[in-house]
Design a protein around this motif. Structure first.
Motif, PDB file in Angstrom:
ATOM      1  N   ASN A 185      -6.154  -1.323   3.763  1.00 19.56           N
ATOM      2  CA  ASN A 185      -6.244   0.149   3.943  1.00 19.56           C
ATOM      3  C   ASN A 185      -7.000   0.702   2.850  1.00 19.56           C
ATOM      4  O   ASN A 185      -7.760   1.724   3.159  1.00 19.56           O
ATOM      5  CB  ASN A 185      -4.836   0.584   3.658  1.00 19.56           C
ATOM      6  CG  ASN A 185      -3.768   0.069   4.596  1.00 19.56           C
ATOM      7  OD1 ASN A 185      -3.814  -1.195   5.093  1.00 19.56           O
ATOM      8  ND2 ASN A 185      -2.842   0.787   4.908  1.00 19.56           N
TER       9      ASN A 185
ATOM     10  N   CYS B 175      -5.634  -4.674  12.605  1.00 22.09           N
ATOM     11  CA  CYS B 175      -4.504  -5.394  11.636  1.00 22.09           C
ATOM     12  C   CYS B 175      -3.221  -5.039  11.886  1.00 22.09           C
ATOM     13  O   CYS B 175      -2.883  -3.904  12.137  1.00 22.09           O
ATOM     14  CB  CYS B 175      -4.879  -5.019  10.315  1.00 22.09           C
ATOM     15  SG  CYS B 175      -6.543  -5.682   9.587  1.00 22.09           S
TER      16      CYS B 175
ATOM     17  N   VAL C 210      -2.887  -3.462   0.898  1.00 22.44           N
ATOM     18  CA  VAL C 210      -3.321  -2.518  -0.275  1.00 22.44           C
ATOM     19  C   VAL C 210      -3.793  -3.397  -1.415  1.00 22.44           C
ATOM     20  O   VAL C 210      -3.171  -4.091  -1.693  1.00 22.44           O
ATOM     21  CB  VAL C 210      -2.538  -1.185  -0.744  1.00 22.44           C
ATOM     22  CG1 VAL C 210      -3.031  -0.523  -1.950  1.00 22.44           C
ATOM     23  CG2 VAL C 210      -2.427  -0.520   0.494  1.00 22.44           C
TER      24      VAL C 210
ATOM     25  N   ASN D 225      -4.479   4.591   6.101  1.00 21.22           N
ATOM     26  CA  ASN D 225      -5.973   4.043   6.429  1.00 21.22           C
ATOM     27  C   ASN D 225      -5.693   2.652   6.859  1.00 21.22           C
ATOM     28  O   ASN D 225      -6.600   1.791   6.639  1.00 21.22           O
ATOM     29  CB  ASN D 225      -6.890   4.027   5.647  1.00 21.22           C
ATOM     30  CG  ASN D 225      -8.289   3.746   5.966  1.00 21.22           C
ATOM     31  OD1 ASN D 225      -8.657   4.298   6.935  1.00 21.22           O
ATOM     32  ND2 ASN D 225      -8.952   2.976   5.249  1.00 21.22           N
ATOM     33  N   ARG D 226      -4.552   2.359   7.766  1.00 22.09           N
ATOM     34  CA  ARG D 226      -4.596   0.909   8.003  1.00 22.09           C
ATOM     35  C   ARG D 226      -5.649   0.832   9.373  1.00 22.09           C
ATOM     36  O   ARG D 226      -6.002   1.386  10.107  1.00 22.09           O
ATOM     37  CB  ARG D 226      -3.170   0.768   8.938  1.00 22.09           C
ATOM     38  CG  ARG D 226      -2.915  -0.712   9.330  1.00 22.09           C
ATOM     39  CD  ARG D 226      -2.015  -0.989  10.519  1.00 22.09           C
ATOM     40  NE  ARG D 226      -0.640  -0.687   9.919  1.00 22.09           N
ATOM     41  CZ  ARG D 226       0.505  -0.777  10.642  1.00 22.09           C
ATOM     42  NH1 ARG D 226       0.217  -0.928  12.022  1.00 22.09           N
ATOM     43  NH2 ARG D 226       1.521  -0.593  10.126  1.00 22.09           N
ATOM     44  N   HIS D 227      -6.247  -0.436   9.153  1.00 22.43           N
ATOM     45  CA  HIS D 227      -7.238  -0.876   9.870  1.00 22.43           C
ATOM     46  C   HIS D 227      -6.798  -1.218  11.300  1.00 22.43           C
ATOM     47  O   HIS D 227      -5.708  -1.794  11.701  1.00 22.43           O
ATOM     48  CB  HIS D 227      -8.053  -2.443   9.695  1.00 22.43           C
ATOM     49  CG  HIS D 227      -9.130  -2.642  10.236  1.00 22.43           C
ATOM     50  ND1 HIS D 227      -9.245  -3.118  11.529  1.00 22.43           N
ATOM     51  CD2 HIS D 227     -10.672  -2.466   9.857  1.00 22.43           C
ATOM     52  CE1 HIS D 227     -10.491  -3.288  11.976  1.00 22.43           C
ATOM     53  NE2 HIS D 227     -11.309  -3.042  10.730  1.00 22.43           N
TER      54      HIS D 227
ATOM     55  N   ASP E  67      -0.056  -3.221   7.068  1.00 25.94           N
ATOM     56  CA  ASP E  67      -0.742  -2.786   5.962  1.00 25.94           C
ATOM     57  C   ASP E  67      -1.058  -3.553   4.686  1.00 25.94           C
ATOM     58  O   ASP E  67      -0.149  -4.427   4.591  1.00 25.94           O
ATOM     59  CB  ASP E  67       0.302  -1.453   5.308  1.00 25.94           C
ATOM     60  CG  ASP E  67       0.339  -0.032   6.264  1.00 25.94           C
ATOM     61  OD1 ASP E  67      -0.631   0.188   6.844  1.00 25.94           O
ATOM     62  OD2 ASP E  67       1.381   0.098   6.445  1.00 25.94           O
TER      63      ASP E  67
ATOM     64  N   ARG F 282       5.673   0.933  11.083  1.00 28.23           N
ATOM     65  CA  ARG F 282       5.845   1.710   9.900  1.00 28.23           C
ATOM     66  C   ARG F 282       7.171   2.453   9.468  1.00 28.23           C
ATOM     67  O   ARG F 282       8.067   2.862  10.131  1.00 28.23           O
ATOM     68  CB  ARG F 282       4.637   2.866   9.904  1.00 28.23           C
ATOM     69  CG  ARG F 282       3.318   2.513   9.976  1.00 28.23           C
ATOM     70  CD  ARG F 282       2.473   3.701   9.978  1.00 28.23           C
ATOM     71  NE  ARG F 282       0.908   3.059  10.005  1.00 28.23           N
ATOM     72  CZ  ARG F 282       0.176   3.240   9.158  1.00 28.23           C
ATOM     73  NH1 ARG F 282       0.548   3.207   7.826  1.00 28.23           N
ATOM     74  NH2 ARG F 282      -0.915   2.842   9.184  1.00 28.23           N
TER      75      ARG F 282
ATOM     76  N   VAL G 112      -4.366   6.561   1.207  1.00 22.99           N
ATOM     77  CA  VAL G 112      -4.827   4.883   1.317  1.00 22.99           C
ATOM     78  C   VAL G 112      -3.769   4.471   2.226  1.00 22.99           C
ATOM     79  O   VAL G 112      -4.171   3.448   3.030  1.00 22.99           O
ATOM     80  CB  VAL G 112      -4.386   4.203  -0.291  1.00 22.99           C
ATOM     81  CG1 VAL G 112      -4.609   2.759  -0.216  1.00 22.99           C
ATOM     82  CG2 VAL G 112      -5.620   4.960  -0.991  1.00 22.99           C
ATOM     83  N   ILE G 113      -2.616   4.562   2.221  1.00 30.51           N
ATOM     84  CA  ILE G 113      -1.481   4.178   2.991  1.00 30.51           C
ATOM     85  C   ILE G 113      -1.715   4.235   4.575  1.00 30.51           C
ATOM     86  O   ILE G 113      -1.733   3.468   5.294  1.00 30.51           O
ATOM     87  CB  ILE G 113      -0.086   4.472   2.616  1.00 30.51           C
ATOM     88  CG1 ILE G 113       0.150   4.229   1.235  1.00 30.51           C
ATOM     89  CG2 ILE G 113       1.076   4.024   3.669  1.00 30.51           C
ATOM     90  CD1 ILE G 113       1.649   4.255   0.590  1.00 30.51           C
TER      91      ILE G 113
ATOM     92  N   ALA H  98       4.263  -4.881   4.858  1.00 32.11           N
ATOM     93  CA  ALA H  98       3.397  -4.385   4.365  1.00 32.11           C
ATOM     94  C   ALA H  98       3.219  -5.022   3.078  1.00 32.11           C
ATOM     95  O   ALA H  98       4.023  -5.371   2.365  1.00 32.11           O
ATOM     96  CB  ALA H  98       3.478  -2.902   4.108  1.00 32.11           C
TER      97      ALA H  98
END
Length: 250
Positions: free
Chosen positions: A122, A92, A97, A87-89, A95, A250, A84-85, A190
């Motif tokens: 994400n 964008c 969530v 999977n940043r678009h 992050d 990040r 999940v983390i 984030a």
């Protein structure tokens, strides 16, 4: 195995390649453009197509609104927190969530996943217990978005929030009683957004884990919104504010 039904959910499952579609069943007589597109996608992926009477589809779906098409698929595969983390678009800066605490209605869950996908989240985090899971109803309500957005289920939500914090996330909780308006924070960095169940809201322990509590100012005589509508308002505000800040690392 599970059944997913409806034109859009099935098409998205085929397009995404994550649907695990093993077989497609069409109601006899369905030949319009959308069905032809599904047939083409199925042929490209080597998925067999079977034509049966509509009554057979009714039996498989419990007479749900299947639109004359369904897919027999492998059971939905949940992702882990790392997926999940990660999977940043790509469009964008930060992050984002969506964390759902105690959403039990599958229609609400599907709408929330669809909303999260539309705002470039994400992914979505769910608790394993006392909450809706990803079912055919959720997939259909999400309009297939669940096939494009990773969903994680965690045994301990409080621990998952702690893990997000160690990775640089600020945790915001949507709470109707919060004094801080959703428009007040700048949301730089984030963000993990917690939405609680309609009526009950977040559990006390989860509320305590939030770094900030925010609310949506309202003027009407009804003091609450559907949870997916609330999530859309908050996610839009987060993305609007984040677009004003330079991206960090990040």
């Amino acid at each position: 195995m599970e059944v997913i039904y409806g034109v859009n959910p099935l098409k998205e499952a085929l397009i995404s390649g994550r649907g695990g579609v093993e077989k497609i069943v069409l109601a006899r007589g369905r030949t319009e453009a959308a069905i032809r597109e599904i047939r083409i996608l199925a042929a490209q992926q080597g998925v067999p197509v079977e034509v049966r009477e509509r009554s057979h589809l009714d039996e498989l779906t419990g007479k749900a609104s299947h639109q004359g098409v369904l897919g027999i698929c492998r059971a939905y595969h949940y992702q882990d927190l790392d997926a999940v983390i990660a999977n940043r678009h790509p469009s964008c800066l930060y992050d984002l969530v969506l964390i759902l605490d105690g959403i039990t209605d599958p229609h609400n869950l599907g709408a929330l996943i669809r909303t999260a996908h539309c705002f470039g989240a994400n992914g979505v985090i769910l608790p394993e217990h006392r909450a809706a899971s990803v079912t055919a109803t959720v997939i259909k309500t999400s309009a297939g978005a669940v096939r494009h957005l990773p969903v994680a289920r965690v045994a301990n939500m409080a621990r998952a929030l702690d893990e997000l914090k160690t990775r640089g996330f600020w945790i915001f909780g949507a709470d109707a009683q919060a004094s801080q308006s959703v428009s007040a924070p700048d949301y730089s960095g984030a963000v993990g957004l917690v939405m609680g169940a309609e009526g009950k809201g977040m559990r006390p322990l989860i509320r305590k884990k939030c770094d900030f509590l925010i609310s949506i100012p309202m003027l009407g005589k009804i003091d609450s919104l559907n949870v997916s509508v609330s999530a859309g308002i908050v996610l839009h505000e987060i993305r609007r504010k984040q677009s004003r800040h330079p991206a960090g690392q990040r």
